[in-house]
Enzyme design. Sequence first.
Site, PDB file in Angstrom:
ATOM      1  N   ASN A 110       0.691  -1.393  -0.016  1.00 49.64           N
ATOM      2  CA  ASN A 110       0.148   0.142  -0.121  1.00 49.64           C
ATOM      3  C   ASN A 110       0.690   1.368  -0.025  1.00 49.64           C
ATOM      4  O   ASN A 110       1.983   1.241   0.552  1.00 49.64           O
ATOM      5  CB  ASN A 110      -0.927  -0.166   1.043  1.00 49.64           C
ATOM      6  CG  ASN A 110      -0.476   0.767   2.479  1.00 49.64           C
ATOM      7  OD1 ASN A 110      -0.546   1.973   2.681  1.00 49.64           O
ATOM      8  ND2 ASN A 110       0.176   0.013   3.346  1.00 49.64           N
ATOM      9  N   PHE A 114      -1.713   8.241   4.229  1.00 47.83           N
ATOM     10  CA  PHE A 114      -2.525   8.889   5.365  1.00 47.83           C
ATOM     11  C   PHE A 114      -3.766   9.421   4.767  1.00 47.83           C
ATOM     12  O   PHE A 114      -3.937  10.666   4.945  1.00 47.83           O
ATOM     13  CB  PHE A 114      -1.761   9.883   6.100  1.00 47.83           C
ATOM     14  CG  PHE A 114      -0.575   9.191   6.907  1.00 47.83           C
ATOM     15  CD1 PHE A 114      -0.579   8.032   7.219  1.00 47.83           C
ATOM     16  CD2 PHE A 114       0.331   9.916   7.400  1.00 47.83           C
ATOM     17  CE1 PHE A 114       0.552   7.529   8.078  1.00 47.83           C
ATOM     18  CE2 PHE A 114       1.417   9.681   8.397  1.00 47.83           C
ATOM     19  CZ  PHE A 114       1.410   8.226   8.619  1.00 47.83           C
ATOM     20  N   SER A 174       5.586   5.259   8.758  1.00 48.98           N
ATOM     21  CA  SER A 174       4.864   5.016   7.400  1.00 48.98           C
ATOM     22  C   SER A 174       5.884   5.511   6.348  1.00 48.98           C
ATOM     23  O   SER A 174       6.410   6.456   6.351  1.00 48.98           O
ATOM     24  CB  SER A 174       3.787   5.932   7.208  1.00 48.98           C
ATOM     25  OG  SER A 174       3.251   5.789   5.932  1.00 48.98           O
ATOM     26  N   ASN A 176       4.885   6.042   3.509  1.00 55.80           N
ATOM     27  CA  ASN A 176       4.239   6.768   2.184  1.00 55.80           C
ATOM     28  C   ASN A 176       4.100   8.006   2.825  1.00 55.80           C
ATOM     29  O   ASN A 176       3.501   8.893   1.775  1.00 55.80           O
ATOM     30  CB  ASN A 176       2.883   5.955   2.216  1.00 55.80           C
ATOM     31  CG  ASN A 176       3.092   4.525   1.744  1.00 55.80           C
ATOM     32  OD1 ASN A 176       3.929   4.286   0.967  1.00 55.80           O
ATOM     33  ND2 ASN A 176       2.240   3.768   2.564  1.00 55.80           N
ATOM     34  N   THR A 177       4.773   8.829   3.418  1.00 52.87           N
ATOM     35  CA  THR A 177       4.622  10.235   3.590  1.00 52.87           C
ATOM     36  C   THR A 177       6.312  10.361   3.799  1.00 52.87           C
ATOM     37  O   THR A 177       7.004  10.285   4.692  1.00 52.87           O
ATOM     38  CB  THR A 177       3.970  10.469   5.028  1.00 52.87           C
ATOM     39  OG1 THR A 177       2.742  10.275   4.954  1.00 52.87           O
ATOM     40  CG2 THR A 177       4.301  12.116   5.467  1.00 52.87           C
ATOM     41  N   LYS A 216       5.430   3.937  17.114  1.00 50.43           N
ATOM     42  CA  LYS A 216       5.438   2.810  16.038  1.00 50.43           C
ATOM     43  C   LYS A 216       6.598   2.757  15.153  1.00 50.43           C
ATOM     44  O   LYS A 216       6.987   3.779  14.435  1.00 50.43           O
ATOM     45  CB  LYS A 216       4.348   2.784  15.368  1.00 50.43           C
ATOM     46  CG  LYS A 216       4.033   1.803  14.445  1.00 50.43           C
ATOM     47  CD  LYS A 216       2.745   1.268  14.063  1.00 50.43           C
ATOM     48  CE  LYS A 216       2.247   0.485  12.972  1.00 50.43           C
ATOM     49  NZ  LYS A 216       1.228   0.132  12.680  1.00 50.43           N
ATOM     50  N   ASN A 245       5.788  -1.397  11.367  1.00 48.06           N
ATOM     51  CA  ASN A 245       5.023  -1.006  10.202  1.00 48.06           C
ATOM     52  C   ASN A 245       5.411  -1.815   9.072  1.00 48.06           C
ATOM     53  O   ASN A 245       6.029  -2.788   9.250  1.00 48.06           O
ATOM     54  CB  ASN A 245       5.266   0.548   9.931  1.00 48.06           C
ATOM     55  CG  ASN A 245       4.136   1.215   9.551  1.00 48.06           C
ATOM     56  OD1 ASN A 245       3.581   0.779   8.775  1.00 48.06           O
ATOM     57  ND2 ASN A 245       4.030   2.394   9.764  1.00 48.06           N
TER      58      ASN A 245
HETATM   59  C1  LIG Z   1      -3.305  -0.829   3.555  1.00 44.87           C
HETATM   60  C2  LIG Z   1      -2.786  -0.574   4.800  1.00 44.87           C
HETATM   61  C3  LIG Z   1      -2.666   0.532   5.449  1.00 44.87           C
HETATM   62  C4  LIG Z   1      -1.920   0.905   6.668  1.00 44.87           C
HETATM   63  N1  LIG Z   1      -1.995   2.137   7.220  1.00 44.87           N
HETATM   64  C5  LIG Z   1      -1.530   2.094   8.408  1.00 44.87           C
HETATM   65  C6  LIG Z   1      -1.596   3.538   9.059  1.00 44.87           C
HETATM   66  O1  LIG Z   1      -2.170   4.434   8.646  1.00 44.87           O
HETATM   67  N2  LIG Z   1      -0.755   3.720  10.156  1.00 44.87           N
HETATM   68  C7  LIG Z   1      -0.030   2.860  10.772  1.00 44.87           C
HETATM   69  O2  LIG Z   1       0.505   2.998  11.780  1.00 44.87           O
HETATM   70  N3  LIG Z   1       0.289   1.597   9.992  1.00 44.87           N
HETATM   71  C8  LIG Z   1      -0.636   1.448   9.081  1.00 44.87           C
HETATM   72  N4  LIG Z   1      -0.695   0.124   8.362  1.00 44.87           N
HETATM   73  C9  LIG Z   1       0.499  -0.897   8.779  1.00 44.87           C
HETATM   74  C10 LIG Z   1      -0.184  -1.665   9.711  1.00 44.87           C
HETATM   75  O3  LIG Z   1      -0.829  -1.332  10.795  1.00 44.87           O
HETATM   76  C11 LIG Z   1       0.940  -2.852  10.218  1.00 44.87           C
HETATM   77  O4  LIG Z   1       1.714  -2.188  11.015  1.00 44.87           O
HETATM   78  C12 LIG Z   1       1.628  -3.640   8.790  1.00 44.87           C
HETATM   79  O5  LIG Z   1       0.698  -3.737   7.920  1.00 44.87           O
HETATM   80  C13 LIG Z   1       2.263  -4.762   9.336  1.00 44.87           C
HETATM   81  O6  LIG Z   1       1.472  -6.015   9.855  1.00 44.87           O
HETATM   82  P1  LIG Z   1       0.600  -6.923   8.989  1.00 44.87           P
HETATM   83  O7  LIG Z   1       1.397  -7.801   8.370  1.00 44.87           O
HETATM   84  O8  LIG Z   1      -0.306  -7.739  10.122  1.00 44.87           O
HETATM   85  O9  LIG Z   1      -0.401  -6.021   7.914  1.00 44.87           O
HETATM   86  C14 LIG Z   1      -1.170  -0.157   7.277  1.00 44.87           C
HETATM   87  C15 LIG Z   1      -0.995  -1.378   6.435  1.00 44.87           C
HETATM   88  C16 LIG Z   1      -1.853  -1.666   5.502  1.00 44.87           C
HETATM   89  C17 LIG Z   1      -1.798  -2.811   4.719  1.00 44.87           C
END
Ligand SMILES: Cc1cc2nc3c(=O)[nH]c(=O)nc-3n(C[C@H](O)[C@H](O)[C@H](O)COP(=O)(O)O)c2cc1C
Length: 342
Positions: A110, A114, A174, A176-177, A216, A245
């Site tokens: 992704n 934000f 993140s 992406n920022t 985080k 993350n």
């Molecule tokens: C589509 C998407 C959007 C995410 N948006 C955020 C976010 O806004 N803030 C954040 O701290 N982590 C965000 N994450 C990260 C997740 O909270 C998590 O840390 C990461 O995906 C690893 O866990 P997982 O393997 O269970 O997905 C996002 C992940 C995905 C897939």
Amino acid sequence: MYTLARELLFKLSPETSHELSIDLIGAGGRMGLNGLFNKAPASLPVKVMGLEFANPVGLAAGLDKNGDAIDGFAQLGFGFVEIGTVTPRPQPGNPKPRLFRLPEAEAIINRMGFNNHGVDHLLQRVQAAKYRGVLGINIGKNFDTPVERAVDDYLICLDKVYANASYVTVNVSSPNTPGLRSLQFGDSLKQLLEALQLRQEDLTQLHGKRVPLAIKIAPDMTDEETVQVANALVETGMDAVIATNTTLGREGVKGLDHADEAGGLSGAPVRDKSTHIVSVLAAELAGRLPIIAVGGITEGKHAAEKIAAGASLVQIYSGFIYKGPALIREAVDAIAGLPKKA
Ligand SMILES: Cc1cc2nc3c(=O)[nH]c(=O)nc-3n(C[C@H](O)[C@H](O)[C@H](O)COP(=O)(O)O)c2cc1C
């Protein structure tokens, strides 16, 4: 049940399916229906950061960015729910498409950036929710706030969400920022954390309650960098660390459709990298700060591995997309089956 829902949802574009799922989970939550579709996990209460968690398996940030479906997610059995990332002002995020499934690898890429309705909208949603369990609110900066002034955005969000949060997560990881991840290192990190800690003291006085701060971090760090972060967190009196993350790496997905899309990779391919960070943090912190582990939990046993590596709590995002709410119960059971720590 979820196998069928997944088949239908995966026929839609990832983002449409995401929006529909939030709407359905939110609506189910408002009608109190979600518990009917999913057998509740075993009760496994834990106390971390001074907070009582119904069980150690939480919803990771980013799935309910605006707090639109808090009751719905809680009813599915999560022991805690983290909403956000929220920014001071609403922002659209990156252009679409920006969300990609890699089902062969149980992964997601992704670059949402934000997208959210801003902190005021989120607060309204939190205040409308009936859920009284542990609620984390994850805060970030607007994309057009220069990174040197990022602290202003975090403080605006902290002030606004403080009274309504069980804990607040400071998202500096993140991918992406632009520039955000630079806040994880050296003086930038120390200055940010010191400012947050001072404001936390003021807000503790003002509201008569101390709300823990969790930071985080990304999985893309060397061991040395991870140790430095751990020490900075202890020195500045932070309350917890969330690891991790998404990753910028592409190990485990090379050659698959969408593998070359820009953004953060999550799900199964980030699991080991993320658990490694948890182990390095655990060795350095030696219990001084709790660890919340997230990254690649797609089966119950992966949650247990994170706890065995030194985490006190876990969170799930991608695994929930691929496996549905049954994964929550599976993860709780696997953690319950671990030998008790001395
Ligand atoms: C589509 C998407 C959007 C995410 N948006 C955020 C976010 O806004 N803030 C954040 O701290 N982590 C965000 N994450 C990260 C997740 O909270 C998590 O840390 C990461 O995906 C690893 O866990 P997982 O393997 O269970 O997905 C996002 C992940 C995905 C897939």
